[in-house]
Design a protein around this motif. Structure first.
Motif, PDB file in Angstrom:
ATOM      1  N   GLU A  52       0.780  -1.245   0.000  1.00 11.80           N
ATOM      2  CA  GLU A  52       0.000   0.000   0.000  1.00 11.80           C
ATOM      3  C   GLU A  52       0.805   1.285   0.000  1.00 11.80           C
ATOM      4  N   HIS A  53       2.121   1.185   0.247  1.00  5.92           N
ATOM      5  CA  HIS A  53       2.886   2.421   0.363  1.00  5.92           C
ATOM      6  C   HIS A  53       3.612   2.766  -0.940  1.00  5.92           C
ATOM      7  N   GLY A  54       4.312   3.911  -0.885  1.00  3.70           N
ATOM      8  CA  GLY A  54       5.238   4.252  -1.949  1.00  3.70           C
ATOM      9  C   GLY A  54       4.613   4.974  -3.117  1.00  3.70           C
ATOM     10  N   GLU A  55       5.491   5.195  -4.080  1.00  2.60           N
ATOM     11  CA  GLU A  55       5.137   6.042  -5.207  1.00  2.60           C
ATOM     12  C   GLU A  55       4.012   5.508  -6.091  1.00  2.60           C
ATOM     13  N   PRO A  56       3.997   4.199  -6.425  1.00  2.00           N
ATOM     14  CA  PRO A  56       2.924   3.745  -7.323  1.00  2.00           C
ATOM     15  C   PRO A  56       1.547   4.095  -6.765  1.00  2.00           C
ATOM     16  N   VAL A  57       1.371   3.968  -5.459  1.00  3.08           N
ATOM     17  CA  VAL A  57       0.070   4.245  -4.850  1.00  3.08           C
ATOM     18  C   VAL A  57      -0.131   5.755  -4.670  1.00  3.08           C
ATOM     19  N   ALA A  58       0.927   6.445  -4.229  1.00  2.00           N
ATOM     20  CA  ALA A  58       0.814   7.895  -4.028  1.00  2.00           C
ATOM     21  C   ALA A  58       0.453   8.603  -5.336  1.00  2.00           C
ATOM     22  N   LEU A  59       1.085   8.162  -6.439  1.00  2.00           N
ATOM     23  CA  LEU A  59       0.811   8.796  -7.735  1.00  2.00           C
ATOM     24  C   LEU A  59      -0.624   8.537  -8.191  1.00  2.00           C
ATOM     25  N   ALA A  60      -1.088   7.294  -8.005  1.00  2.00           N
ATOM     26  CA  ALA A  60      -2.456   6.964  -8.425  1.00  2.00           C
ATOM     27  C   ALA A  60      -3.465   7.743  -7.592  1.00  2.00           C
ATOM     28  N   ALA A  61      -3.188   7.920  -6.300  1.00  2.00           N
ATOM     29  CA  ALA A  61      -4.107   8.671  -5.437  1.00  2.00           C
ATOM     30  C   ALA A  61      -4.137  10.135  -5.868  1.00  2.00           C
ATOM     31  N   CYS A 128      12.130   4.108 -12.223  1.00  2.00           N
ATOM     32  CA  CYS A 128      10.772   4.006 -12.777  1.00  2.00           C
ATOM     33  C   CYS A 128       9.765   4.151 -11.645  1.00  2.00           C
ATOM     34  N   PRO A 129       8.936   5.198 -11.672  1.00  2.00           N
ATOM     35  CA  PRO A 129       7.984   5.393 -10.576  1.00  2.00           C
ATOM     36  C   PRO A 129       6.877   4.344 -10.548  1.00  2.00           C
ATOM     37  N   ARG A 130       6.607   3.692 -11.684  1.00  2.00           N
ATOM     38  CA  ARG A 130       5.566   2.656 -11.696  1.00  2.00           C
ATOM     39  C   ARG A 130       6.083   1.366 -11.065  1.00  2.00           C
ATOM     40  N   CYS A 131       7.341   1.017 -11.362  1.00  2.00           N
ATOM     41  CA  CYS A 131       7.938  -0.181 -10.739  1.00  2.00           C
ATOM     42  C   CYS A 131       8.439   0.146  -9.340  1.00  2.00           C
ATOM     43  N   ALA A 132       8.594   1.423  -9.037  1.00  2.00           N
ATOM     44  CA  ALA A 132       9.317   1.855  -7.840  1.00  2.00           C
ATOM     45  C   ALA A 132      10.684   1.189  -7.833  1.00  2.00           C
ATOM     46  N   ASP A 133      11.378   1.307  -8.962  1.00  2.00           N
ATOM     47  CA  ASP A 133      12.625   0.555  -9.116  1.00  2.00           C
ATOM     48  C   ASP A 133      13.750   1.449  -9.622  1.00  2.00           C
ATOM     49  N   PHE A 134      14.882   1.376  -8.908  1.00  2.00           N
ATOM     50  CA  PHE A 134      16.097   2.051  -9.365  1.00  2.00           C
ATOM     51  C   PHE A 134      16.735   1.122 -10.380  1.00  2.00           C
ATOM     52  N   LYS A 135      16.729   1.519 -11.624  1.00  2.00           N
ATOM     53  CA  LYS A 135      17.167   0.606 -12.678  1.00  2.00           C
ATOM     54  C   LYS A 135      18.685   0.536 -12.786  1.00  2.00           C
ATOM     55  N   ALA A 141      15.673   0.242 -21.088  1.00  2.00           N
ATOM     56  CA  ALA A 141      15.404   0.034 -22.517  1.00  2.00           C
ATOM     57  C   ALA A 141      15.812   1.287 -23.298  1.00  2.00           C
ATOM     58  N   GLU A 142      15.675   1.166 -24.635  1.00  2.00           N
ATOM     59  CA  GLU A 142      16.112   2.261 -25.505  1.00  2.00           C
ATOM     60  C   GLU A 142      15.474   3.597 -25.138  1.00  2.00           C
ATOM     61  N   GLY A 143      16.243   4.646 -25.265  1.00  2.00           N
ATOM     62  CA  GLY A 143      15.717   5.989 -24.996  1.00  2.00           C
ATOM     63  C   GLY A 143      15.449   6.198 -23.515  1.00  2.00           C
ATOM     64  N   ASN A 144      16.216   5.519 -22.646  1.00  2.00           N
ATOM     65  CA  ASN A 144      16.043   5.635 -21.193  1.00  2.00           C
ATOM     66  C   ASN A 144      14.608   5.363 -20.752  1.00  2.00           C
ATOM     67  N   THR A 145      14.033   4.283 -21.276  1.00  2.00           N
ATOM     68  CA  THR A 145      12.660   3.942 -20.897  1.00  2.00           C
ATOM     69  C   THR A 145      12.644   2.672 -20.042  1.00  2.00           C
ATOM     70  N   CYS A 146      11.477   2.463 -19.396  1.00  2.00           N
ATOM     71  CA  CYS A 146      11.298   1.270 -18.564  1.00  2.00           C
ATOM     72  C   CYS A 146      10.894   0.107 -19.463  1.00  2.00           C
ATOM     73  N   TYR A 225      12.003   2.815   1.701  1.00  2.00           N
ATOM     74  CA  TYR A 225      11.793   2.508   0.272  1.00  2.00           C
ATOM     75  C   TYR A 225      10.796   1.357   0.199  1.00  2.00           C
ATOM     76  N   VAL A 226       9.767   1.528  -0.648  1.00  2.00           N
ATOM     77  CA  VAL A 226       8.598   0.646  -0.600  1.00  2.00           C
ATOM     78  C   VAL A 226       8.937  -0.835  -0.776  1.00  2.00           C
ATOM     79  N   TRP A 227       9.986  -1.148  -1.511  1.00  2.00           N
ATOM     80  CA  TRP A 227      10.274  -2.572  -1.713  1.00  2.00           C
ATOM     81  C   TRP A 227      10.718  -3.283  -0.435  1.00  2.00           C
ATOM     82  N   TRP A 228      11.466  -2.573   0.423  1.00  2.00           N
ATOM     83  CA  TRP A 228      11.884  -3.231   1.686  1.00  2.00           C
ATOM     84  C   TRP A 228      10.663  -3.443   2.580  1.00  2.00           C
ATOM     85  N   ASP A 229       9.835  -2.429   2.623  1.00  2.00           N
ATOM     86  CA  ASP A 229       8.584  -2.480   3.388  1.00  2.00           C
ATOM     87  C   ASP A 229       7.737  -3.664   2.886  1.00  2.00           C
TER      88      ASP A 229
END
Ligand code: ME8
Length: 506
Positions: A52-61, A128-135, A141-146, A225-229
């Protein structure tokens, strides 16, 4: 078989949107394993829940203009409600906003810090704020995309607390070396190993700019950081799922953790490292399954091509969905799903093969023997065809092979229909001299149907309960799956288990 603990988990799902078939898929697979182990008399704990925490949820809210807690409460309820609708028999449903989880995460992270694995630093890189992942470089991927979401990655520079992941390079290498089944299937094991071989870099333990999360206990300006949580849920749940009882000694380390391939790195690399840092044992096995695809693309909330499991269940029932997903998409591989493929499996296999086998067997016992299963001799050839089946199913489920186990059972469903055609009981019924033979065929078919249904219970729990009830054979334990172990008497007629046009109004 001796009772042993079996702890199975699913990922905890993000509450940024409603559940979809992908979430149902993992939950159903975990449920099949949990139910099978309960049949074996094991001490089972099955966990699922929401992240329930972190950016993916905060952004959607923020996008909806609601408070993150409000969004979390609304969607967590939908995920919770999905479980009984799927007939998932989870023992607990964790929410990472539970106060007990929050406190346990803080306590474990204090321990990780006290053990010397936390320091302050500056993170700079693509995120990537959707994955909440430091890539990492390989994950861009190409063009600095997720590569998962196809969106442009954010360039982040942030002062925060770091977890010394790099300190676990050798211990993780040893783990993978000494336990080749730690990550399954083999392709995923190799993927995790090659990530490891690329060299581990330290990862943020906290975020400065994100308020929606668990405060870092020694620096409440920052959130964890949401992944540890999220990862810690698998452990913290055991500390409070049963009020006043600590289930940790009974169930930790987890027997099997099921995840989709999108979150391999977190579970195969970050998670064992965090546990080691907290002096906790690592899980026994991680099974990484593939994606359900629709029109060739991954089904996900953010791509918007979602098939609603609630609608499928309403029309066909949960058993049909459970069967379809695990039969059509081999567990471990990617596979396409479509309404047409669903309908084909429903009609050809559930209705025409299994449903019809049950219907014709029960009908013949009524027509020829007044509804009482005759005490005929069991056919030797069929006994041979069923020999070793329960053991084979158990062996496959022990390796999380839920599709292959179902296939092994289904081969015998087909064998039974073939047996009906070969023996043609309607011809035997017309010949008084063949009464013993007819008794034998009917007794064999009923025993086969009973044992198949016991074995199918983990996939088709509602249908199995109905059919075993009609057969007067309530024992659904593993021992009851042995061909020849049952003794049936009067049996009841039932409505078609998989009707041709179910709930057409919906
Ligand atoms: O990743 N096919 O949550 P999530 C098959 N909160 N399975 C799929 C799928 C698909 N198309 N889409 C989703 C998160 N899944 C984190 C997890 S765990 C500590 C935190 C399933 O809501 C699959 O199990 O994005 C995948 O790993 C999970 O849902 C991701 O769910």
């Amino acid at each position: 078989m001796a009772e042993s603990p079996f702890y199975v988990t699913t990922p905890i799902y993000y509450v940024n949107a409603a559940p979809h078939l992908g979430h149902a898929y993992t939950s159903i697979a975990a449920d099949v394993m949990a139910r099978h182990h309960r049949q074996r008399g094991d001490d089972v704990f099955f966990l699922t829940g929401t992240d329930e925490h972190g950016e993916p949820v905060a952004l959607a809210a923020a996008a909806e203009g609601v408070d993150p807690q409000q969004l979390a409460d609304r969607n967590a309820e939908r995920f919770r409600a999905l479980m009984p609708q799927l007939e998932a028999s989870n023992d607990f449903f964790i929410r990472t906003s539970d106060a007990q989880h929050v406190a346990a995460v803080q306590e474990i992270l204090e321990r990780v810090k006290a053990n010397g694995y936390v320091y302050e630093g500056t993170y700079e890189g693509l995120y990537c704020p959707r994955c909440a992942d430091f890539k990492t470089a390989q994950e861009i991927a190409e063009g600095n995309t997720c590569p998962i979401h196809g969106i442009e990655l954010d360039r982040e520079k942030e002062q925060n607390w770091f977890f010394k992941l790099s300190a676990f390079q050798e211990r993780l290498e040893e783990l993978f070396e000494s336990r080749p089944d730690f990550v399954q299937p083999k392709t995923r094991y190799n993927e995790a190993r090659s990530f490891l071989e690329g060299g581990l870099r330290d990862v943020s333990l906290s975020r400065r700019g994100i308020d929606w999360g668990i405060p870092v206990p020694w620096d409440p300006e920052q959130t964890v950081y949401v992944w540890w949580d999220a990862l810690l849920n698998y452990y913290t749940a055991l500390t409070y799922a049963e009020p006043g009882v600590d289930l940790v000694d009974r169930f930790w380390p987890a027997s099997y953790q099921l995840v989709g391939k999108d979150i391999l790195k977190f579970h195969a690399i970050y998670w064992p490292a965090l546990l080691m840092a907290a002096d906790l044992p690592v899980p026994q096995r991680l099974f990484v399954h593939g994606f359900l695809l629709m029109d060739g693309e991954k089904m996900s909330k953010s791509l918007g091509n979602v098939l609603d499991p609630f609608e499928v269940i309403e029309r066909y029932g949960a058993d049909a969905l459970r069967f379809y997903l695990l039969r059509d998409v081999p567990f471990g591989a990617d596979g396409s799903v479509s309404p047409a493929a669903f309908e084909a499996r429903y009609e050809n296999e559930l209705a025409n093969e299994y449903g019809n086998l049950a219907a014709r067997t029960i009908a013949m016992v009524h027509r020829y023997r007044d509804g009482v299963v005759p005490a005929g001799e069991l056919d030797g050839e069929m006994a041979e065809a069923f020999d070793g089946l329960p053991e084979r199913v158990a062996e496959l489920i022990d390796g999380a092979e839920v599709t292959q186990a179902l296939e092994a059972i289904w081969e015998r469903v087909r064998r039974c229909n073939q047996y009906v055609e070969e023996r043609a009981p309607w011809k035997l019924a017309a010949d008084e001299a063949a009464a013993d033979q007819l008794d034998s065929v009917l007794a064999t078919l009923c025993e086969a149907l009973r044992t198949l249904t016991v074995l199918l219970e983990p996939w088709l729990p509602a249908s199995a309960a109905k059919l075993l009830g009609a057969l007067g054979a309530e024992d659904c334990g593993y021992e009851a799956a042995a061909f020849g172990s049952g003794s049936l008497g009067a049996i009841e007629k039932i409505e078609p288990m998989f009707p041709k046009d179910p709930n057409p109004a919906s």
